[in-house]
Design a protein around this motif. Structure first.
Motif, short mmCIF file in Angstrom:
data_model
loop_
_atom_site.label_atom_id
_atom_site.label_comp_id
_atom_site.label_asym_id
_atom_site.label_seq_id
_atom_site.Cartn_x
_atom_site.Cartn_y
_atom_site.Cartn_z
N GLN A 114 52.12 19.92 -21.18
CA GLN A 114 50.80 20.42 -20.78
C GLN A 114 50.82 20.96 -19.35
OE1 GLN A 114 47.83 17.37 -20.65
NE2 GLN A 114 46.23 18.72 -19.88
N LEU A 115 51.39 20.18 -18.42
CA LEU A 115 51.40 20.60 -17.01
C LEU A 115 52.29 21.83 -16.80
CD1 LEU A 115 51.58 17.12 -15.21
CD2 LEU A 115 49.60 18.63 -15.43
N HIS A 116 53.45 21.85 -17.47
CA HIS A 116 54.36 23.00 -17.32
C HIS A 116 53.70 24.25 -17.90
CE1 HIS A 116 57.87 25.58 -18.35
NE2 HIS A 116 58.26 25.18 -17.15
N MET B 268 50.64 24.97 -17.83
CA MET B 268 49.59 25.41 -16.91
C MET B 268 50.17 26.04 -15.64
SD MET B 268 47.08 22.09 -17.30
CE MET B 268 45.99 22.59 -15.97
N GLY B 269 51.51 26.09 -15.57
CA GLY B 269 52.15 26.69 -14.40
C GLY B 269 52.26 25.76 -13.21
N MET B 270 52.11 24.45 -13.45
CA MET B 270 52.19 23.47 -12.36
C MET B 270 53.64 23.10 -12.08
SD MET B 270 49.10 22.87 -11.38
CE MET B 270 47.39 23.00 -11.95
N GLN B 271 53.88 22.61 -10.86
CA GLN B 271 55.19 22.08 -10.50
C GLN B 271 55.02 21.03 -9.42
OE1 GLN B 271 56.78 25.95 -9.08
NE2 GLN B 271 57.32 24.82 -7.22
N ILE B 272 56.01 20.15 -9.32
CA ILE B 272 55.98 19.10 -8.30
C ILE B 272 56.67 19.65 -7.05
CG2 ILE B 272 56.74 16.76 -7.71
CD1 ILE B 272 56.70 16.11 -10.69
N PRO B 273 55.98 19.63 -5.89
CA PRO B 273 56.57 20.19 -4.66
C PRO B 273 57.94 19.58 -4.36
CG PRO B 273 54.25 19.66 -4.32
CD PRO B 273 54.62 19.12 -5.66
N GLY B 274 58.91 20.46 -4.07
CA GLY B 274 60.24 19.99 -3.73
C GLY B 274 61.14 19.79 -4.93
N HIS B 275 60.62 20.08 -6.15
CA HIS B 275 61.40 19.90 -7.37
C HIS B 275 61.41 21.19 -8.17
CE1 HIS B 275 61.79 15.47 -6.99
NE2 HIS B 275 60.58 15.55 -6.45
N ARG B 276 62.41 21.32 -9.04
CA ARG B 276 62.49 22.50 -9.89
C ARG B 276 61.34 22.53 -10.88
NH1 ARG B 276 67.54 20.49 -10.56
NH2 ARG B 276 67.12 20.16 -12.78
N SER B 277 60.88 23.74 -11.21
CA SER B 277 59.79 23.90 -12.16
C SER B 277 60.36 24.02 -13.57
CB SER B 277 58.96 25.14 -11.83
OG SER B 277 57.95 25.34 -12.80
N SER B 278 60.55 22.88 -14.22
CA SER B 278 61.03 22.87 -15.60
C SER B 278 60.37 21.71 -16.35
CB SER B 278 62.55 22.73 -15.67
OG SER B 278 62.95 21.44 -15.28
N ARG B 279 60.16 21.91 -17.63
CA ARG B 279 59.50 20.87 -18.42
C ARG B 279 60.35 19.60 -18.48
NH1 ARG B 279 57.63 22.22 -24.50
NH2 ARG B 279 59.65 21.34 -25.05
N HIS C 25 62.38 18.47 -16.20
CA HIS C 25 62.27 17.75 -14.93
C HIS C 25 60.92 17.05 -14.83
CE1 HIS C 25 63.92 16.93 -11.00
NE2 HIS C 25 62.74 17.18 -10.46
N PHE C 26 59.86 17.71 -15.28
CA PHE C 26 58.53 17.10 -15.33
C PHE C 26 58.59 15.79 -16.14
CE2 PHE C 26 55.40 20.56 -14.12
CZ PHE C 26 54.70 19.74 -13.24
N GLU C 27 59.22 15.90 -17.30
CA GLU C 27 59.29 14.75 -18.20
C GLU C 27 60.07 13.61 -17.56
OE1 GLU C 27 60.78 13.68 -22.75
OE2 GLU C 27 60.61 15.79 -22.10
#
Length: 448
Positions: A359-361, A363-374, A376-378
């Motif tokens: 869901q977050l990925h 929406m185009g969200m990412q955690i600052p300082g981390h790669r934007s990938s689902r 990595h989010f998980e």
């Protein structure tokens, strides 16, 4: 195979039509109010043919099950929750291979739950009457009473469906709040009925004032109210605890926010499901005893007195002194079941790490300082969600167990559930009102 067998049956089940448009705030409020009034009216319709000697075997679980003993709504939400337990275990154990994020599988799940709830309504009503928990004044009234209870149980199923589709929250939560609130008001303020001593008001506050004016103050009668206030404050504090994950929006430079993970992540559903499970243990104990095989224990005068059913009966402070091992066993089972149902609820409600990451990925969200990938989010969410699911489930289990021991007004578990449900209902109503006032926010907040 199972789907193909059940789908034709679903077509014969009545259902509440889903709205084809976004239901406005005032219309949702209207339907919620109408269903609430209907619920209270149904709780006042007595069972025709009920014997005056009947004892409420499930008095301690009555608030949680939102039932009214002696009325056509004696079962309350019990059948709905029992059906939910069976399905959660089947889906969680992969016996039923369903992906609830898919519309077809979700529709099948809801149809199966309704069918099971109707079956449980007939089963539980039959067990209560045939085992004598609800005694008929005459043998010819037995099947009439079962019919009345079944009709009441089916009405609750459809009232819940109306709330889920046209109102605020769910009927299950609304009926629990209504039942607990009425118990608190009657228990605290009822000045009309008399207590054990003639002439003394039965309501706790009028009774305390009466004893105070007659120079016979008894502060111990205030313990249920003090316990009620304590449970309320602890639950409100627990509801406010959360872990916040910092987020940034990849498409907008400098746009930052936080994704809150509530400590009570699975809400209060684990307590509702656990209470329903314990109720069914009592039901089966009475049924097996009636059949001559008391494998779950014996029941006397509407209360379990031996066996597993006794050890899974809600204890009181007096039980701590007389049988502390039984209290410890009950606490371990209750808390353990709450943890299990919390995990199942998170998995089946699509709020686990994998679903939230998707869901977050998306929406185009990412955690600052981390790669934007689902992926990595998980990985980040897996550090938090499983832990707070277990700790939150254990916490609500311990709170419910402790609150029941104190004899809180309205029932300790009932008060815990009511505070959580009202808190969530307030958030939903506030969001709906905000979207009605500012239509541009609908897409941002997920409105239709």
């Amino acid at each position: 195979m199972l789907k193909e067998a059940l789908l034709p049956i679903f077509s014969f089940l009545p259902q509440v039509r889903s709205p084809t448009y976004r239901v406005p705030f005032k219309e949702k409020l209207k339907w919620t109010g109408v269903i609430l009034i209907l619920y209270f009216i149904l709780t006042q319709i007595p069972l025709f043919g009920l014997s005056a000697t009947s004892v409420d075997q499930f008095a301690q679980l009555r608030a949680v099950m939102a039932g009214s003993f002696g009325s056509i709504l004696t079962l309350g939400i019990g059948p709905i929750v029992s059906a939910s337990i069976i399905l959660q275990l089947l889906v969680g154990g992969k016996i039923l291979n369903l992906d609830l994020s898919q519309p077809d599988d979700k529709a099948f799940f809801q149809g199966t739950q309704k069918l099971l709830a109707i079956i449980f309504t007939l089963f539980e009503g039959g067990v209560l009457v045939l085992t004598g928990a609800l005694s008929a004044s005459s043998p010819e009234f037995v099947w009439i009473m079962i019919l009345q209870i079944t009709i009441g149980g089916i009405l609750i199923i459809f009232l819940d469906e109306v709330i889920s589709k046209w109102g605020f929250g769910s009927g299950v939560g609304l009926f629990i709040v209504a039942g607990v609130a009425s118990q608190i008001i009657v228990g605290a303020f009822n000045p009309l009925a008399t207590s054990v001593s003639p002439g003394v008001p039965s309501g706790i506050i009028p009774q305390f004032i009466y004893l105070l004016t007659t120079s016979q103050p008894d502060f111990t009668i205030l313990i249920p109210i003090i316990s009620l206030i304590a449970v309320f404050l602890v639950v409100v504090y627990a509801e406010s605890l959360r872990v916040e994950i910092p987020l940034s929006f990849g498409g907008v430079k400098g746009a930052r926010g936080k994704y809150p993970l509530k400590f009570i992540y699975a809400s209060n559903m684990p307590v509702i499901l656990t209470s329903a499970l314990l109720l069914n243990v009592q039901l089966f104990a009475a049924m097996f005893q009636k059949l001559g095989f008391p494998i779950l224990g014996t029941v006397s005068n509407g209360r379990a007195v031996s066996g597993l059913a006794y050890y899974l009966t809600t204890p009181t402070l007096s039980t701590v002194m007389t049988n502390p091992l039984a209290v410890l066993f009950y606490a371990l089972v209750f808390v353990g079941a709450c943890i299990l149902f919390a995990w199942l609820w998170v998995e089946l409600s699509n709020i686990g790490p994998k679903d939230v990451a998707k869901q977050l990925h998306g929406m185009g969200m990412q955690i600052p300082g981390h790669r934007s990938s689902r992926t990595h989010f998980e990985r980040i969410l897996k550090k938090y969600i499983p832990a707070i699911t277990v700790m939150g489930g254990a916490t609500v289990g311990l709170l419910a167990f402790g609150a029941d021991l104190t004899g809180s007004l309205g029932g300790g578990t009932g008060v815990l559930l009511t505070v959580g449900i009202v808190y969530k209902l307030y958030e939903e109503i506030a969001q709906e009102q905000l979207m009605d006032m500012h239509p541009m926010l609908r897409n941002f907040l997920g409105g239709n």
